[in-house]
Design a protein around this motif. Structure first.
Motif, PDB file in Angstrom:
ATOM      1  N   ALA A 112       0.826  -1.216   0.000  1.00  0.00           N
ATOM      2  CA  ALA A 112       0.000   0.000   0.000  1.00  0.00           C
ATOM      3  C   ALA A 112       0.860   1.266   0.000  1.00  0.00           C
ATOM      4  O   ALA A 112       0.622   2.183  -0.799  1.00  0.00           O
ATOM      5  CB  ALA A 112      -0.952   0.002   1.192  1.00  0.00           C
ATOM      6  N   LEU A 152      -6.434  -3.608  -1.371  1.00  0.00           N
ATOM      7  CA  LEU A 152      -5.698  -2.979  -2.471  1.00  0.00           C
ATOM      8  C   LEU A 152      -6.642  -2.424  -3.534  1.00  0.00           C
ATOM      9  O   LEU A 152      -6.376  -1.369  -4.112  1.00  0.00           O
ATOM     10  CB  LEU A 152      -4.713  -3.963  -3.094  1.00  0.00           C
ATOM     11  CG  LEU A 152      -3.510  -4.344  -2.233  1.00  0.00           C
ATOM     12  CD1 LEU A 152      -2.634  -5.338  -2.972  1.00  0.00           C
ATOM     13  CD2 LEU A 152      -2.722  -3.113  -1.818  1.00  0.00           C
ATOM     14  N   LEU A 156      -7.878   0.842  -2.224  1.00  0.00           N
ATOM     15  CA  LEU A 156      -6.785   1.809  -2.315  1.00  0.00           C
ATOM     16  C   LEU A 156      -6.645   2.340  -3.735  1.00  0.00           C
ATOM     17  O   LEU A 156      -6.623   3.550  -3.963  1.00  0.00           O
ATOM     18  CB  LEU A 156      -5.470   1.168  -1.864  1.00  0.00           C
ATOM     19  CG  LEU A 156      -4.197   1.976  -2.142  1.00  0.00           C
ATOM     20  CD1 LEU A 156      -4.136   3.204  -1.260  1.00  0.00           C
ATOM     21  CD2 LEU A 156      -2.971   1.114  -1.968  1.00  0.00           C
TER      22      LEU A 156
END
Length: 122
Positions: A54, A88, A91
């Motif tokens: 991340a 993810l 994100l």
């Protein structure tokens, strides 16, 4: 009209390969400073080489143009290994508004149909 994607690769896959981290590829891309040169961020390789996915993605979001998806270990479909793909995805899509290309580069662990379902879930 073509864009070159520079891909760092793990030494597990290619022993002796010279570009094995996001930072090394991103540095080249930033020095060249061309909209036609982007980072191909391979989540599988970078989990093996550097982890901290991340923060690494956030730090290099400005140069990422293409993302390869495959879980660790084994380079199988999302949800079969240790990588938190739902996190993810949030994100990349929700936080960073990534509008580049996603590609699944993997070896199906189960049936092709189950693999396609996992890909659609991503």
């Amino acid at each position: 009209g073509l864009t070159l994607q520079l891909e760092p690769v793990s030494t597990y896959a290619k022993p002796g390969y010279y570009m094995t981290t996001s930072a090394s590829a991103a540095e080249i891309i930033r020095v060249v400073d061309s909209p036609r040169l982007k980072l191909l961020y391979d989540i599988y390789h970078m989990q093996l080489m550097e982890g901290d996915l991340a923060n690494t993605i956030r730090a290099n979001a400005d140069v990422i143009g293409y993302i390869h998806i495959g879980d660790v270990p084994g380079r199988h479909e999302p949800g079969t290994g240790e990588i938190n793909y739902p996190f993810l995805k949030r994100l990349l899509v929700d936080e960073l508004k990534f509008d580049g290309i996603f590609a699944f580069e993997l070896s199906p662990l189960t049936t092709l149909d189950a693999c396609v379902e996992a890909m659609h879930a991503f």
